[in-house]
Scaffold this motif. Structure first.
Motif, short mmCIF file in Angstrom:
data_model
loop_
_atom_site.label_atom_id
_atom_site.label_comp_id
_atom_site.label_asym_id
_atom_site.label_seq_id
_atom_site.Cartn_x
_atom_site.Cartn_y
_atom_site.Cartn_z
N VAL A 32 5.86 -0.22 -8.72
CA VAL A 32 5.44 -1.44 -8.04
C VAL A 32 6.17 -2.61 -8.67
N LEU B 179 -1.50 -2.98 -4.43
CA LEU B 179 -0.85 -2.45 -5.62
C LEU B 179 -0.34 -3.55 -6.54
N ASP C 111 0.23 -0.70 -11.88
CA ASP C 111 -0.05 0.60 -11.28
C ASP C 111 1.16 1.53 -11.36
N MET D 202 -3.77 3.84 -1.78
CA MET D 202 -3.64 2.80 -2.79
C MET D 202 -3.28 1.48 -2.12
N SER E 237 0.84 -1.20 0.00
CA SER E 237 0.00 0.00 0.00
C SER E 237 0.87 1.25 0.00
#
Length: 121
Positions: free
Chosen positions: A119, A85, A89, A82, A16
């Motif tokens: 990510v 992930l 992303d 978020m 996150s």
């Protein structure tokens, strides 16, 4: 009007991050905040938007159920939480202000400089 986006970084899939967008300067009343992202070689994509009161939000299909947009008590700060992930992303995330919350980028008149989210899989 100046927008400062922050909070990006390098994380693993499933992690996150919370992005922040601080709005300063002469905003002249209420405004909505939108988040957009752009990955290398791809077009800009709508992520989320929120109106002045915080009661109306919109999300792009690719982030629904994983991202949450909300405003701080001071109203001049908007956040993008978020979760879960994914490598897809990965992008530079931009915040912007406009008169109403919308998925249309052309609605927004002021944009921040962007913050990079990477990510890894």
């Amino acid at each position: 009007v100046q927008l400062q986006a922050s909070g990006g970084g390098l994380v693993q899939a499933g992690s996150s991050l919370r992005l922040s967008c601080v709005v300063s300067g002469r905003t002249f009343g209420v405004y909505a905040v939108g988040w957009f992202r752009q990955a290398p070689g791809k077009e800009r994509e709508f992520v989320a938007a929120i109106n002045w009161s915080g009661l109306t939000t919109y999300y792009g299909d690719s982030v629904k159920g994983r991202f949450t947009i909300y405003r701080g008590n001071a109203k001049n700060t908007a956040y993008l939480q978020m979760d879960s992930l994914k490598p897809e992303d990965t992008a530079v995330y931009y915040c912007a202000t406009g008169p109403v919350a919308s998925q249309a980028a052309e609605i927004y008149g002021h944009w921040g400089q962007g913050t990079l989210v990477t990510v890894s899989s």
